[in-house]
Scaffold this motif. Sequence first.
Motif, short mmCIF file in Angstrom:
data_model
loop_
_atom_site.label_atom_id
_atom_site.label_comp_id
_atom_site.label_asym_id
_atom_site.label_seq_id
_atom_site.Cartn_x
_atom_site.Cartn_y
_atom_site.Cartn_z
N LEU A 139 3.14 -15.15 -46.24
CA LEU A 139 1.77 -15.61 -46.43
C LEU A 139 1.08 -14.73 -47.47
N VAL A 140 0.41 -15.37 -48.42
CA VAL A 140 -0.33 -14.65 -49.45
C VAL A 140 -1.81 -14.58 -49.09
N ILE A 141 -2.38 -15.72 -48.74
CA ILE A 141 -3.82 -15.76 -48.51
C ILE A 141 -4.16 -17.01 -47.71
N ARG A 142 -5.24 -16.95 -46.96
CA ARG A 142 -5.68 -18.09 -46.16
C ARG A 142 -7.19 -18.30 -46.37
N GLN A 143 -7.62 -19.55 -46.15
CA GLN A 143 -9.03 -19.90 -46.29
C GLN A 143 -9.43 -20.84 -45.17
N GLU A 144 -10.54 -20.55 -44.53
CA GLU A 144 -11.06 -21.45 -43.51
C GLU A 144 -12.06 -22.39 -44.16
N ALA A 145 -11.95 -23.67 -43.90
CA ALA A 145 -12.76 -24.66 -44.62
C ALA A 145 -14.24 -24.51 -44.36
N TYR A 146 -14.62 -23.98 -43.21
CA TYR A 146 -16.04 -23.86 -42.90
C TYR A 146 -16.68 -22.66 -43.58
N LEU A 150 -6.50 -23.66 -45.09
CA LEU A 150 -5.64 -23.76 -46.26
C LEU A 150 -4.94 -22.42 -46.48
N PHE A 151 -3.73 -22.50 -46.98
CA PHE A 151 -2.91 -21.30 -47.15
C PHE A 151 -2.17 -21.36 -48.49
N TRP A 152 -1.86 -20.20 -48.98
CA TRP A 152 -0.87 -20.05 -50.06
C TRP A 152 0.25 -19.17 -49.54
N PHE A 203 -5.04 -11.25 -55.45
CA PHE A 203 -4.98 -12.68 -55.20
C PHE A 203 -6.34 -13.18 -54.71
N SER A 204 -6.81 -14.25 -55.30
CA SER A 204 -8.05 -14.86 -54.85
C SER A 204 -7.92 -16.37 -54.97
N VAL A 205 -8.79 -17.06 -54.24
CA VAL A 205 -8.75 -18.52 -54.29
C VAL A 205 -10.08 -19.04 -54.80
N ASN A 206 -10.03 -20.23 -55.35
CA ASN A 206 -11.22 -20.99 -55.71
C ASN A 206 -11.19 -22.26 -54.85
N PHE A 207 -11.97 -22.23 -53.79
CA PHE A 207 -11.99 -23.31 -52.82
C PHE A 207 -13.17 -24.22 -53.13
N ALA A 223 -15.67 -30.10 -51.67
CA ALA A 223 -16.04 -31.47 -52.03
C ALA A 223 -14.97 -32.09 -52.92
N ALA A 224 -14.41 -31.31 -53.79
CA ALA A 224 -13.38 -31.79 -54.70
C ALA A 224 -11.99 -31.73 -54.06
N LYS A 225 -11.89 -31.13 -52.89
CA LYS A 225 -10.61 -30.97 -52.19
C LYS A 225 -9.60 -30.26 -53.08
N SER A 226 -10.06 -29.14 -53.58
CA SER A 226 -9.25 -28.34 -54.50
C SER A 226 -9.15 -26.92 -53.97
N PHE A 227 -7.98 -26.32 -54.14
CA PHE A 227 -7.74 -24.98 -53.57
C PHE A 227 -6.77 -24.25 -54.51
N SER A 228 -7.29 -23.62 -55.53
CA SER A 228 -6.43 -22.96 -56.51
C SER A 228 -6.26 -21.48 -56.19
N LEU A 229 -5.15 -20.95 -56.63
CA LEU A 229 -4.82 -19.53 -56.42
C LEU A 229 -4.86 -18.81 -57.76
N LYS A 230 -5.62 -17.74 -57.82
CA LYS A 230 -5.68 -16.92 -59.03
C LYS A 230 -4.98 -15.59 -58.76
N ILE A 231 -4.05 -15.26 -59.66
CA ILE A 231 -3.35 -13.99 -59.57
C ILE A 231 -3.78 -13.16 -60.77
N SER A 232 -4.42 -12.05 -60.50
CA SER A 232 -4.89 -11.16 -61.57
C SER A 232 -3.89 -10.04 -61.79
N ASP A 233 -3.86 -9.52 -63.03
CA ASP A 233 -2.98 -8.40 -63.34
C ASP A 233 -1.55 -8.69 -62.86
#
Lengths: 116, 115
Positions: free
Chosen positions: B47-54, B34-36, B64-68, B71-81
């Motif tokens: 490209l901002v950020i990537r996540q490997e499902a495993y 998954l990517f943002w 920038f951080s993600v909440n992966f 099980a819920a098939k959700s991938f949100s992007l959090k931008i701080s400051d």
Amino acid sequence: DVKVTQSSRYLVKRTGEKVFLECVQDMDHENMFWYRQDPGLGLRLIYFSYDVKMKEKGDIPEGYSVSREKKERFSLILESASTNQTSMYLCASSVPSSAPSTDTQYFGPGTRLTVL
Amino acid sequence: AQTVTQSQPEMSVQEAETVTLSCTYDTSESDYYLFWYKQPPSRQMILVIRQEAYKQQNATENRFSVNFQKAAKSFSLKISDSQLGDAAMYFCAYRSRLRTGKLIFGQGTTLQVKP
């Protein structure tokens, strides 16, 4: 830095014209992609190529064709432009890999095509 | 077929505050990426950020951080400051491990940063 360039930022064509959109990358990438971007629809893959003279249809290939005669250049062709092909077209390239760490897609600045 | 959905067409945040952009996806595969991506007004997508499902650990890149949530098939992007330069359209994207290179994008979320 990887550089992906597209031949035009803005293009206006008439219905029925043959349109060529050119994309060039300077990093010797094997993979190249053409997307169209429409409001509310995001980016949709039209065609991609994983090697010279190789191509594969994406999700919306109808009305388009592509050409890749040289590794660095990937052309999108609208054989007979129609008004529903008015859109932003984005080109991208990447190195093929099974791991995402080396599979980043690098995008060009886009071509805004208007078909009248 | 895989799909990616971003249900927030527009978001706004005050400078220096935190904002979260939502993304859900649908797939029957167990191994994917998954990517943002960020598209500033100049339109060069990056490209901002990537996540490997495993990987269970959420990816982080500076502010920038993600909440992966697999099980819920959700991938949100959090931008701080949040900074003025964060104003852009953000796209969530999915890539199958088996189909090298092909990305499936969501509809995009336009983020406005207010000074």
